[in-house]
Design a protein around this motif. Sequence first.
Motif, PDB file in Angstrom:
ATOM      1  N   ALA A 222       0.829  -1.204   0.000  1.00  0.00           N
ATOM      2  CA  ALA A 222       0.000   0.000   0.000  1.00  0.00           C
ATOM      3  C   ALA A 222       0.870   1.264   0.000  1.00  0.00           C
ATOM      4  CB  ALA A 222      -0.931   0.002   1.213  1.00  0.00           C
ATOM      5  N   GLU A 223       1.994   1.213   0.694  1.00  0.00           N
ATOM      6  CA  GLU A 223       2.876   2.389   0.765  1.00  0.00           C
ATOM      7  C   GLU A 223       3.970   2.333  -0.303  1.00  0.00           C
ATOM      8  OE1 GLU A 223       2.218   0.353   3.309  1.00  0.00           O
ATOM      9  OE2 GLU A 223       0.802   1.585   4.437  1.00  0.00           O
ATOM     10  N   MET A 224       4.058   1.227  -1.024  1.00  0.00           N
ATOM     11  CA  MET A 224       5.076   1.001  -2.050  1.00  0.00           C
ATOM     12  C   MET A 224       6.492   1.146  -1.474  1.00  0.00           C
ATOM     13  SD  MET A 224       3.315   2.550  -5.515  1.00  0.00           S
ATOM     14  CE  MET A 224       4.204   1.442  -6.623  1.00  0.00           C
ATOM     15  N   VAL A 225       6.718   0.442  -0.386  1.00  0.00           N
ATOM     16  CA  VAL A 225       8.047   0.353   0.230  1.00  0.00           C
ATOM     17  C   VAL A 225       8.539  -1.078   0.045  1.00  0.00           C
ATOM     18  CG1 VAL A 225       9.396   0.459   2.368  1.00  0.00           C
ATOM     19  CG2 VAL A 225       7.580   2.146   1.932  1.00  0.00           C
ATOM     20  N   ALA A 226       9.651  -1.225  -0.657  1.00  0.00           N
ATOM     21  CA  ALA A 226      10.230  -2.549  -0.908  1.00  0.00           C
ATOM     22  C   ALA A 226      11.479  -2.732  -0.056  1.00  0.00           C
ATOM     23  CB  ALA A 226      10.591  -2.700  -2.383  1.00  0.00           C
ATOM     24  N   TRP A 255       8.763   2.953  -6.312  1.00  0.00           N
ATOM     25  CA  TRP A 255       8.896   2.375  -4.978  1.00  0.00           C
ATOM     26  C   TRP A 255      10.015   3.057  -4.190  1.00  0.00           C
ATOM     27  CZ3 TRP A 255       6.231  -1.993  -2.955  1.00  0.00           C
ATOM     28  CH2 TRP A 255       5.303  -2.567  -3.825  1.00  0.00           C
ATOM     29  N   THR A 256       9.838   3.089  -2.865  1.00  0.00           N
ATOM     30  CA  THR A 256      10.936   3.426  -1.956  1.00  0.00           C
ATOM     31  C   THR A 256      11.620   2.118  -1.569  1.00  0.00           C
ATOM     32  OG1 THR A 256       9.772   5.338  -1.071  1.00  0.00           O
ATOM     33  CG2 THR A 256      11.542   4.407   0.275  1.00  0.00           C
ATOM     34  N   ILE A 257      12.921   2.045  -1.791  1.00  0.00           N
ATOM     35  CA  ILE A 257      13.641   0.791  -1.561  1.00  0.00           C
ATOM     36  C   ILE A 257      14.572   0.934  -0.364  1.00  0.00           C
ATOM     37  CG2 ILE A 257      15.250  -0.897  -2.539  1.00  0.00           C
ATOM     38  CD1 ILE A 257      14.251  -0.033  -5.294  1.00  0.00           C
ATOM     39  N   LEU A 258      14.458   0.014   0.571  1.00  0.00           N
ATOM     40  CA  LEU A 258      15.353  -0.064   1.721  1.00  0.00           C
ATOM     41  C   LEU A 258      16.188  -1.334   1.575  1.00  0.00           C
ATOM     42  CD1 LEU A 258      12.834   0.895   4.555  1.00  0.00           C
ATOM     43  CD2 LEU A 258      14.441   2.395   3.361  1.00  0.00           C
ATOM     44  N   ARG A 259      17.504  -1.195   1.555  1.00  0.00           N
ATOM     45  CA  ARG A 259      18.400  -2.340   1.378  1.00  0.00           C
ATOM     46  C   ARG A 259      19.115  -2.639   2.701  1.00  0.00           C
ATOM     47  NH1 ARG A 259      18.892  -3.500  -4.107  1.00  0.00           N
ATOM     48  NH2 ARG A 259      20.130  -5.291  -3.448  1.00  0.00           N
ATOM     49  N   TYR A 260      19.178  -3.926   3.033  1.00  0.00           N
ATOM     50  CA  TYR A 260      19.878  -4.344   4.250  1.00  0.00           C
ATOM     51  C   TYR A 260      20.738  -5.565   3.955  1.00  0.00           C
ATOM     52  CZ  TYR A 260      16.431  -1.294   6.385  1.00  0.00           C
ATOM     53  OH  TYR A 260      15.647  -0.199   6.699  1.00  0.00           O
ATOM     54  N   THR A 261      21.833  -5.647   4.681  1.00  0.00           N
ATOM     55  CA  THR A 261      22.674  -6.835   4.586  1.00  0.00           C
ATOM     56  C   THR A 261      22.289  -7.813   5.685  1.00  0.00           C
ATOM     57  OG1 THR A 261      24.371  -6.000   6.099  1.00  0.00           O
ATOM     58  CG2 THR A 261      24.572  -5.397   3.766  1.00  0.00           C
ATOM     59  N   TRP A 262      22.803  -9.016   5.546  1.00  0.00           N
ATOM     60  CA  TRP A 262      22.568 -10.020   6.598  1.00  0.00           C
ATOM     61  C   TRP A 262      23.153  -9.551   7.919  1.00  0.00           C
ATOM     62  CZ3 TRP A 262      25.429 -13.684   9.489  1.00  0.00           C
ATOM     63  CH2 TRP A 262      24.652 -14.709  10.048  1.00  0.00           C
ATOM     64  N   PHE A 263      24.241  -8.818   7.852  1.00  0.00           N
ATOM     65  CA  PHE A 263      24.864  -8.316   9.071  1.00  0.00           C
ATOM     66  C   PHE A 263      24.003  -7.251   9.737  1.00  0.00           C
ATOM     67  CE2 PHE A 263      28.267  -9.343   5.982  1.00  0.00           C
ATOM     68  CZ  PHE A 263      28.573 -10.583   6.520  1.00  0.00           C
ATOM     69  N   ILE A 276      12.458   0.959   9.025  1.00  0.00           N
ATOM     70  CA  ILE A 276      11.346   0.474   8.196  1.00  0.00           C
ATOM     71  C   ILE A 276      10.033   1.098   8.662  1.00  0.00           C
ATOM     72  CG2 ILE A 276       9.967  -1.558   7.591  1.00  0.00           C
ATOM     73  CD1 ILE A 276      12.610  -3.174   7.713  1.00  0.00           C
ATOM     74  N   ILE A 277       9.778   1.042   9.954  1.00  0.00           N
ATOM     75  CA  ILE A 277       8.519   1.582  10.488  1.00  0.00           C
ATOM     76  C   ILE A 277       8.431   3.080  10.216  1.00  0.00           C
ATOM     77  CG2 ILE A 277       7.255   2.080  12.614  1.00  0.00           C
ATOM     78  CD1 ILE A 277       8.218  -0.613  13.678  1.00  0.00           C
ATOM     79  N   SER A 278       9.536   3.800  10.413  1.00  0.00           N
ATOM     80  CA  SER A 278       9.544   5.244  10.183  1.00  0.00           C
ATOM     81  C   SER A 278       9.245   5.568   8.722  1.00  0.00           C
ATOM     82  CB  SER A 278      10.906   5.808  10.588  1.00  0.00           C
ATOM     83  OG  SER A 278      11.009   7.167  10.243  1.00  0.00           O
ATOM     84  N   THR A 279       9.846   4.820   7.809  1.00  0.00           N
ATOM     85  CA  THR A 279       9.637   5.066   6.376  1.00  0.00           C
ATOM     86  C   THR A 279       8.201   4.779   5.972  1.00  0.00           C
ATOM     87  OG1 THR A 279      11.944   4.502   5.925  1.00  0.00           O
ATOM     88  CG2 THR A 279      10.405   4.448   4.062  1.00  0.00           C
ATOM     89  N   VAL A 280       7.678   3.650   6.421  1.00  0.00           N
ATOM     90  CA  VAL A 280       6.298   3.271   6.087  1.00  0.00           C
ATOM     91  C   VAL A 280       5.317   4.291   6.664  1.00  0.00           C
ATOM     92  CG1 VAL A 280       4.498   1.540   6.452  1.00  0.00           C
ATOM     93  CG2 VAL A 280       6.823   0.827   5.821  1.00  0.00           C
TER      94      VAL A 280
END
Length: 289
Positions: A222-226, A255-263, A276-280
Motif C-alpha cells: 500500500a505504501e510502495m516500500v520494498a 517504490w521506496t527501496i530499503l536495502r539491508y545486509t545479513w549483518f 522500516i517503520i519510520s519510512t512506512v
Amino acid sequence: MDMLDHWLSQHDGVITRAQAAICGLSGDAVDRLVRRGTWQTIHRGVYFVADRPFTADARIRCAVWGAGTNAVLSGEAAAFWHRVISEAPSIIEVTTPRKGRSRAEGCRLRRRDIHSKDIVERRGMRVTSLDLTVLEASIGKAHIMDRALQRHTNLEGLRQADARNPGRAGASEAKRLLKVAAHGARSEGERLLIGEFRSRDIRGWVANFRWGGYELEIAFAAEMVAIEIDGWAYHSDHDAFQRDRSRQNDITPNWTILRYTWFDLTERMDHVIAEIISTVDRIRCSQPR
C-alpha cells in the motif's frame, strides 16, 4: 649483540628471559638492562625494549609469551595476527592446554585442547590456524567469516577445522554461520526479518510480492516500500550485481527501496525495524485520504 638486535627487530622489540639467554645474555645482564630502564618488564619474564613504540603487535606478543610456553593466540586477536581484520581488539584471548601450568597476564585466558593441526607459528609466535581463527572470531561478528572467505580461505577448510575441534565454545553458532555461508545469506536474512515482523506484530507487509515482472522480497504494497536483502559479498559476482542494480533502477521511480545486509539483520535489528517503520509511517501519512 648482532644476534640480539636481529631478534628484537624480528619480534616487535619483545623478548623473554629464556630467549635472551639464547641470544647470549645472562640473567644478571637482563636484570641490569631492566634496572637501567633500557628494558621494561611487561609480564614476569617478558621484556620490551624501551627504544621503540609499544605497538599492538608487541602488546599481543607480550600477552601470549607471558601466558607460558604452551600458550596460543586465539579469537579476534588471532584474526588480527593473520591480517584478516585490521584493528587489534582491546581484549587479547590466549588459549592454553587443559593440563599444565599457565598464567593470565594481560589477556583473557581459555583452557582447552586444540587439535595439533590448528596450532601454527606465524611471525615467531604460536597462533590458532587461520581456519579455526576465522570460526572463533566470527561468533557475533559474522563479517569476519565473510571477509575471510573472500580473501583468505574457503568453506572446506573451515569445515575441517570445525570437525577437528568439537565441543568448543561457540561451536553451534559457527556451524550455523557455515550453513549460511554455504547457501547464501539472502534467504536466511529474509526469514530473520519476517520472524521479527511477526514477533513484533508488524502488519501490512507481503513476502515475495510481484510487481511489473519483478518479485520483491518483502513489500509494504500500500505504501510502495520494498525491502531488499543482500547476501554475503562472498557470494557476489558481477552478473548478480548488475541484475540487482538493474532491477532496482526499474522499480525505483515507483517504490521506496530499503536495502539491508545479513549483518544489519543480525547485528543491528532494532535500527533496521525502526527505519522500516519510520519510512512506512511517513509515506502512509503523506498519502491522500
